[in-house]
Design an enzyme around this catalytic site. Structure first.
Site, PDB file in Angstrom:
ATOM      1  CE  LYS A  85      -3.729   2.155   2.751  1.00 28.18           C
ATOM      2  NZ  LYS A  85      -4.588   2.023   3.945  1.00 28.18           N
ATOM      3  CB  SER A 168      -7.803   4.021   2.852  1.00 29.29           C
ATOM      4  OG  SER A 168      -7.036   3.373   3.847  1.00 29.29           O
ATOM      5  CB  SER A 192      -8.284   1.098   5.725  1.00 27.75           C
ATOM      6  OG  SER A 192      -9.001   2.281   5.498  1.00 27.75           O
TER       7      SER A 192
END
Ligand code: GLN
Length: 502
Positions: A85, A168, A192
């Site tokens: 990420k 996210s 997330s």
């Protein structure tokens, strides 16, 4: 090389465990594996999941992995590809946190979690899209153009690219579901990891707050942020998490003084007699019928595996929304004050004096959602409102944590939905941030309490979109959670279903 794999065609269907074995047994090389995944990432750029790739860096890492395998001294995950990420800083790839503020930024060091995984021999494929500073539930808040695009472009959900992948960690979930990487890292502040895992039909775990170092994770809300793996199976998550956790006393003072653990050791333990707490507040009116049906069926499956369902109550579930949306923005407003155009990142081109430079840099560099949170945060922390909002929120946060401890007197693990619905259509929550906030209701309580939580594939709902089952454990119960998830995956096949076209 003698091989049961005659072509590298099906490499992307192997789990981390299988890939690691094939690599160790030299049935396939790390370079071949990396090339295979790089090619897939390139073939599926339209998904928008990657924000940075660099084949030279990846292949150099893969060659080094092959050398370690040849020397007979490989790491536990030697040569297995991973993508991170883009909230973890990396020295060999960009580190943008999904923000224009950090466009083109390169970190001089790797985040601890990234370094630990590399230390086990993992090969980095690139960086994955995410909401700006991890603020969001749909990945639509990213301000970064994905690989193959010249403008920011939303990440598609591989099960239906007209829908959001969740957020996210949306790029991470989409890339794993589309088999562009066997596994990815994610971070979870208020859901997330769990919510995008649920929306994309993969498995993700957020460990107990403090188990994985936050060093090198671009900070959103420091008392909530946690790193964790996103993979297709619980077993793969166990391998990854074992490599990610452990104290980091010199660099993250909130990292727990608990030694790293082998989370694969008790995956197959029987669930006979397991007490699963089912919070009535997680099955309220707001829960969509299709999600409820899938979650009920999953709970039934657990009964067949020997577990007993125990009705419990988490009475402050609804309050977790205002509490989280006070505490997280408060911390964000403080964390993001470092982005002032002086030290690093974006700086406005035109300004008159220092104060004007700060103002213009922040006005131009941050997106709408980030600005909204900075304003909310500054407001709830300001003199006169601190007691009314921030302090109250902290008190209720403690009560929410206490509610869980009361519940864990009656049960060993808590289960319920991850989100009230399946993944919605891109743009559906467009101008309504509250719609996003409200959809966090089932992940926020565990986050505020700092508890470990998982999402595992548990069926399909409306539009043939995946539904996840959430499992919440008590502090340090990651091994038990992964065991509970793994037994379910031995009995069901939701986690091996594949989105069409990938
Ligand atoms: N959707 C939540 C938010 O926008 C959670 C995000 C996260 O966990 N990083 O704050």
């Amino acid at each position: 090389m003698t091989s049961s794999i005659t072509t590298t065609q099906d490499l992307h269907d192997l789990t981390v465990a299988q890939l690691a074995r094939h690599l160790r047994e030299r049935k396939v090389s790390a370079v071949e594996t990396a090339q295979h995944f790089l090619k897939r990432a390139q073939a599926h750029t339209s998904l928008g999941s990657f924000v940075d790739v660099n084949a030279d860096v990846t292949l150099a890492q893969a060659r080094a992995a092959d050398e370690r395998i040849a020397s007979g001294n490989p790491g536990a995950l030697e040569g297995v590809p991973i993508a991170h990420k883009d909230i973890f800083v990396t020295k060999d790839f960009c580190s943008t946190a999904g923000s224009k503020m950090l466009a083109g930024y390169r970190s001089p060091f790797d985040a601890t979690v990234v370094a630990k995984l590399a230390g086990q021999g993992m090969v980095t494929l690139g960086k994955l899209n995410c909401d700006e500073f991890a603020m969001g539930s749909s990945n639509e808040n990213s301000a970064v153009a994905p690989v193959g695009f010249s403008q920011p472009h939303p990440v598609g959900n591989p099960w239906d690219t007209s829908r959001i992948p969740g957020g996210s960690s949306g790029g991470s979930a989409a890339a794993v579901a589309a088999r562009l990487t066997p596994v990815a890292t994610g971070t979870d502040t208020g859901g997330s990891i769990r919510q995008p895992a649920s929306f994309c039909g993969i498995t993700g775990i957020k460990p107990t707050y403090g188990r994985a170092s936050r060093y090198g994770m671009v900070a959103f809300a420091s008392s909530l942020d946690q790193a964790g793996p996103m993979a297709r199976t619980a077993e793969d998550c166990a391998f990854l998490l074992s490599a990610m956790c452990g104290p980091d006393p010199d660099r993250d003072s909130t990292s727990l003084d608990v030694p790293a653990e082998d989370f694969t050791r008790s995956l197959t333990t029987s669930l006979e007699g397991l007490r699963i707490g089912v919070p009535k507040e997680f099955f309220s009116e707001g829960l969509a019928g299709d999600v409820r049906t899938a979650v009920d069926a999953a709970l039934n499956e657990y009964e067949k595996l020997g577990a007993r369902l125990v009705p419990i109550s988490l009475p402050r579930t609804e309050l977790s929304i205002p509490v989280y949306y006070i505490i997280a923005p408060a911390e964000a407003s403080s964390n993001l004050s470092r982005f002032d155009g002086v030290k690093f990142g974006y700086r406005a081109e035109k300004y008159t004096d220092l104060a004007d430079m700060y103002k213009k840099t922040r006005a131009e560099g941050f997106g709408d959602e980030v600005k909204r949170r900075i304003m909310i945060g500054a407001y709830v922390l300001s003199h006169g409102y601190y007691d009314a909002y921030y302090l109250q929120a902290q008190k209720i946060r403690r009560m929410i944590a206490d509610d869980f401890q009361l519940a864990f007197k009656q049960c060993d693990v808590i289960a319920g939905p991850v989100a009230p619905s399946v993944a919605w259509k891109l743009g559906d929550h467009g101008n309504d941030p509250l719609a996003d906030y409200l959809a966090d209701i089932f992940t926020l309580p565990g986050s505020l309490a700092g508890l470990p939580g998982m999402s595992i594939p548990a069926g399909f709902g409306e539009g043939h979109m995946p539904v996840g089952l959430q499992l919440i454990g008590n502090y340090m119960q990651e091994a038990r959670l992964l065991n509970i998830a793994h037994r379910f995956q031995q009995a069901t096949d939701w986690h091996v279903r594949k989105p069409e076209g990938f």
